[in-house]
Design a protein around this motif. Structure first.
Motif, PDB file in Angstrom:
ATOM      1  N   GLU A 184      -8.815  -0.780 -18.176  1.00  0.00           N
ATOM      2  CA  GLU A 184      -7.865  -1.422 -19.094  1.00  0.00           C
ATOM      3  C   GLU A 184      -6.433  -1.100 -18.700  1.00  0.00           C
ATOM      4  N   LEU A 185      -6.160   0.178 -18.430  1.00  0.00           N
ATOM      5  CA  LEU A 185      -4.801   0.577 -18.090  1.00  0.00           C
ATOM      6  C   LEU A 185      -4.382  -0.016 -16.747  1.00  0.00           C
ATOM      7  N   ALA A 186      -5.277   0.001 -15.778  1.00  0.00           N
ATOM      8  CA  ALA A 186      -4.931  -0.530 -14.465  1.00  0.00           C
ATOM      9  C   ALA A 186      -4.571  -2.007 -14.540  1.00  0.00           C
ATOM     10  N   GLU A 187      -5.370  -2.785 -15.277  1.00  0.00           N
ATOM     11  CA  GLU A 187      -5.091  -4.210 -15.399  1.00  0.00           C
ATOM     12  C   GLU A 187      -3.776  -4.458 -16.127  1.00  0.00           C
ATOM     13  N   LEU A 188      -3.500  -3.659 -17.140  1.00  0.00           N
ATOM     14  CA  LEU A 188      -2.243  -3.809 -17.875  1.00  0.00           C
ATOM     15  C   LEU A 188      -1.056  -3.548 -16.941  1.00  0.00           C
ATOM     16  N   VAL A 189      -1.128  -2.483 -16.154  1.00  0.00           N
ATOM     17  CA  VAL A 189      -0.023  -2.149 -15.249  1.00  0.00           C
ATOM     18  C   VAL A 189       0.149  -3.241 -14.198  1.00  0.00           C
ATOM     19  N   ARG A 190      -0.956  -3.730 -13.664  1.00  0.00           N
ATOM     20  CA  ARG A 190      -0.871  -4.762 -12.627  1.00  0.00           C
ATOM     21  C   ARG A 190      -0.202  -6.035 -13.147  1.00  0.00           C
ATOM     22  N   ARG A 191      -0.318  -6.292 -14.434  1.00  0.00           N
ATOM     23  CA  ARG A 191       0.294  -7.508 -14.997  1.00  0.00           C
ATOM     24  C   ARG A 191       1.809  -7.417 -15.052  1.00  0.00           C
ATOM     25  N   VAL A 192       2.345  -6.193 -15.092  1.00  0.00           N
ATOM     26  CA  VAL A 192       3.800  -6.062 -15.264  1.00  0.00           C
ATOM     27  C   VAL A 192       4.514  -5.479 -14.050  1.00  0.00           C
ATOM     28  N   VAL A 193       3.764  -4.918 -13.095  1.00  0.00           N
ATOM     29  CA  VAL A 193       4.376  -4.356 -11.892  1.00  0.00           C
ATOM     30  C   VAL A 193       4.083  -5.281 -10.714  1.00  0.00           C
ATOM     31  N   PRO A 194       5.115  -5.831 -10.093  1.00  0.00           N
ATOM     32  CA  PRO A 194       4.888  -6.732  -8.959  1.00  0.00           C
ATOM     33  C   PRO A 194       4.170  -6.020  -7.820  1.00  0.00           C
ATOM     34  N   SER A 195       3.252  -6.702  -7.185  1.00  0.00           N
ATOM     35  CA  SER A 195       2.579  -6.132  -6.021  1.00  0.00           C
ATOM     36  C   SER A 195       3.505  -6.201  -4.822  1.00  0.00           C
ATOM     37  N   ALA A 196       3.326  -5.262  -3.912  1.00  0.00           N
ATOM     38  CA  ALA A 196       4.142  -5.230  -2.700  1.00  0.00           C
ATOM     39  C   ALA A 196       3.258  -5.620  -1.533  1.00  0.00           C
ATOM     40  N   PRO A 197       3.368  -6.873  -1.076  1.00  0.00           N
ATOM     41  CA  PRO A 197       2.484  -7.343  -0.008  1.00  0.00           C
ATOM     42  C   PRO A 197       2.620  -6.571   1.293  1.00  0.00           C
ATOM     43  N   ASP A 198       3.757  -5.907   1.496  1.00  0.00           N
ATOM     44  CA  ASP A 198       3.962  -5.177   2.740  1.00  0.00           C
ATOM     45  C   ASP A 198       3.465  -3.739   2.660  1.00  0.00           C
ATOM     46  N   ARG A 199       2.904  -3.338   1.495  1.00  0.00           N
ATOM     47  CA  ARG A 199       2.436  -1.970   1.344  1.00  0.00           C
ATOM     48  C   ARG A 199       0.988  -1.972   0.868  1.00  0.00           C
ATOM     49  N   ASN A 200       0.209  -1.095   1.444  1.00  0.00           N
ATOM     50  CA  ASN A 200      -1.203  -0.987   1.099  1.00  0.00           C
ATOM     51  C   ASN A 200      -1.375  -0.036  -0.077  1.00  0.00           C
ATOM     52  N   ILE A 201      -0.857  -0.449  -1.235  1.00  0.00           N
ATOM     53  CA  ILE A 201      -0.909   0.401  -2.416  1.00  0.00           C
ATOM     54  C   ILE A 201      -1.100  -0.479  -3.644  1.00  0.00           C
ATOM     55  N   ASP A 202      -2.007  -0.100  -4.516  1.00  0.00           N
ATOM     56  CA  ASP A 202      -2.257  -0.831  -5.750  1.00  0.00           C
ATOM     57  C   ASP A 202      -1.085  -0.638  -6.701  1.00  0.00           C
ATOM     58  N   SER A 203      -0.760  -1.662  -7.466  1.00  0.00           N
ATOM     59  CA  SER A 203       0.377  -1.582  -8.386  1.00  0.00           C
ATOM     60  C   SER A 203       0.202  -0.504  -9.448  1.00  0.00           C
ATOM     61  N   ALA A 204      -1.030  -0.110  -9.723  1.00  0.00           N
ATOM     62  CA  ALA A 204      -1.288   0.893 -10.755  1.00  0.00           C
ATOM     63  C   ALA A 204      -1.217   2.323 -10.231  1.00  0.00           C
ATOM     64  N   THR A 205      -1.098   2.488  -8.928  1.00  0.00           N
ATOM     65  CA  THR A 205      -1.199   3.820  -8.325  1.00  0.00           C
ATOM     66  C   THR A 205      -0.182   4.797  -8.891  1.00  0.00           C
ATOM     67  N   ARG A 206       1.070   4.400  -8.964  1.00  0.00           N
ATOM     68  CA  ARG A 206       2.119   5.330  -9.373  1.00  0.00           C
ATOM     69  C   ARG A 206       1.970   5.745 -10.835  1.00  0.00           C
ATOM     70  N   THR A 207       1.553   4.816 -11.679  1.00  0.00           N
ATOM     71  CA  THR A 207       1.351   5.152 -13.091  1.00  0.00           C
ATOM     72  C   THR A 207       0.200   6.136 -13.250  1.00  0.00           C
ATOM     73  N   PHE A 208      -0.889   5.924 -12.533  1.00  0.00           N
ATOM     74  CA  PHE A 208      -2.023   6.848 -12.609  1.00  0.00           C
ATOM     75  C   PHE A 208      -1.632   8.220 -12.067  1.00  0.00           C
ATOM     76  N   GLN A 209      -0.875   8.249 -10.986  1.00  0.00           N
ATOM     77  CA  GLN A 209      -0.412   9.535 -10.451  1.00  0.00           C
ATOM     78  C   GLN A 209       0.408  10.281 -11.486  1.00  0.00           C
ATOM     79  N   ALA A 210       1.322   9.584 -12.135  1.00  0.00           N
ATOM     80  CA  ALA A 210       2.203  10.212 -13.121  1.00  0.00           C
ATOM     81  C   ALA A 210       1.411  10.816 -14.279  1.00  0.00           C
ATOM     82  N   LEU A 211       0.454  10.063 -14.793  1.00  0.00           N
ATOM     83  CA  LEU A 211      -0.341  10.563 -15.911  1.00  0.00           C
ATOM     84  C   LEU A 211      -1.173  11.776 -15.511  1.00  0.00           C
ATOM     85  N   ARG A 212      -1.758  11.738 -14.305  1.00  0.00           N
ATOM     86  CA  ARG A 212      -2.565  12.867 -13.837  1.00  0.00           C
ATOM     87  C   ARG A 212      -1.711  14.124 -13.698  1.00  0.00           C
TER      88      ARG A 212
END
Length: 328
Positions: A184-212
């Motif tokens: 649920e959280l990953a999908e929510l973050v992906r809806r509001v954080v633009p993906s970066a086509p030039d980087r191999n990183i999911d849009s939710a990665t930074r938010t999950f890192q911060a919470l952890r």
């Protein structure tokens, strides 16, 4: 030795940095599934204190300890606790000093791969993220923190430029239904954080890192762990730390530069200097290099997790550990 399949990052480099010798005692402050511990024990007839805050990791350490030949005494001693308390844990086990300390600041493979631990959005599971399985979960933070608190956590600990946008989306969504699942959280973050086509990183990665990091107080643990290592290492002891993102690496770099005397001296015009209060600080570490050791292209090909890893190494001098006043 047998055990779960796991590829430890910069394994050969860490063991080389520690240079275990017969009769020495080393401490693996982040046992995980025991990659560093196994390699240290295989490299010399020494003892390893295996520390981990995760009870599952300590259960694995106890199984491994039972597999090791104990005819010459216990070579692997599991210690349940935080590496920020390593000096107290080691002394409680009868080791007032150790000859080497290894720290892998990344999340262990079982934590990532087990959906019920809630560390990763690769699998849908409860939004947990607690290394110790105790205290507030990531779901508690997501559903109870204010919008400003969430934005600060995500910006400072995840270095997410869209932190305010993510925080606002979380607060809006939770007014209808609490956010309890990683998916649920990953999908929510992906809806509001633009993906970066030039980087191999999911849009939710930074938010999950911060919470952890927030849930486990990882940066505070690291700061305290560095000071504990300084207190615990014997003269000539080696410290090897593998970090995986800039927040960690900056702290390790700053600590080692400061403790090795490589930082600039305070101005003689500061109030303390004028009053004659400036204390001479003896370096507690020496550095063979100020640059970190990075994984080779071959290692990254074998283990993509190693891509962002950096190893920094310090050698303990015989100077007394800095006090809190000196370290300020």
């Amino acid at each position: 030795m047998t055990g779960p399949l796991h590829i430890s990052v910069l394994l050969a480099e860490v063991v080389t940095a520690l240079a275990p010798k017969a009769g020495e005692c080393h401490l693996d402050g982040t046992f995980g599934v025991g990659g560093y511990t196994r390699a240290i024990l295989d490299s010399a007839p020494c003892t390893v204190l295996a520390v981990d805050r995760d009870p599952d990791a300590i259960a694995r350490a106890r199984i491994l300890a039972g597999e090791i030949d104990g005819t010459t005494g216990a070579r692997l001693i599991p210690l349940h606790g935080r590496f920020s308390e390593m000096d107290l844990l080691a002394k409680g086990a009868g080791f007032p000093t150790v000859d080497g300390i290894a720290l892998d600041l990344g999340v262990s493979s079982p934590q990532i791969d087990e959906a019920e631990r809630g560390f990763s959005f690769r699998f849908d599971g409860p939004l947990d993220m607690r290394m110790e399985r105790d205290g507030p979960t990531a779901a508690d933070v997501v559903n109870e923190a204010s919008e400003k608190e969430l934005a600060d956590i995500i910006f400072h600990l995840g270095e997410e430029r869209y932190a305010r946008r993510v925080a606002k989306a979380i607060v809006t969504a939770r007014t209808t239904t609490p956010i309890r699942r990683t998916g649920e959280l990953a999908e929510l973050v992906r809806r509001v954080v633009p993906s970066a086509p030039d980087r191999n990183i999911d849009s939710a990665t930074r938010t999950f890192q911060a919470l952890r990091i927030h849930v486990n107080r990882e940066l505070e643990e690291l700061d305290q762990g560095l000071e504990a290592a300084e207190r615990l290492l014997a003269p000539g002891g080696r410290l090897a730390i593998v970090s995986f993102h800039s927040l960690e690496d900056r702290r390790v770099k700053t600590f080692l530069r400061q403790r090795s005397g490589r930082t600039a001296n305070p101005s003689r015009h500061t109030p303390d200097a004028i009053a004659g209060k400036r204390a001479e600080r003896e370096p507690t570490f020496t550095l063979t290099s100020t640059r970190p050791i990075a994984p080779t292209d071959e290692e990254i090909a074998r283990n993509p997790r190693a891509r962002s890893a950096r190893l920094r190494v310090g050698h303990r001098t015989d100077a007394p550990a800095w006090t809190g006043q000196e370290a300020a």
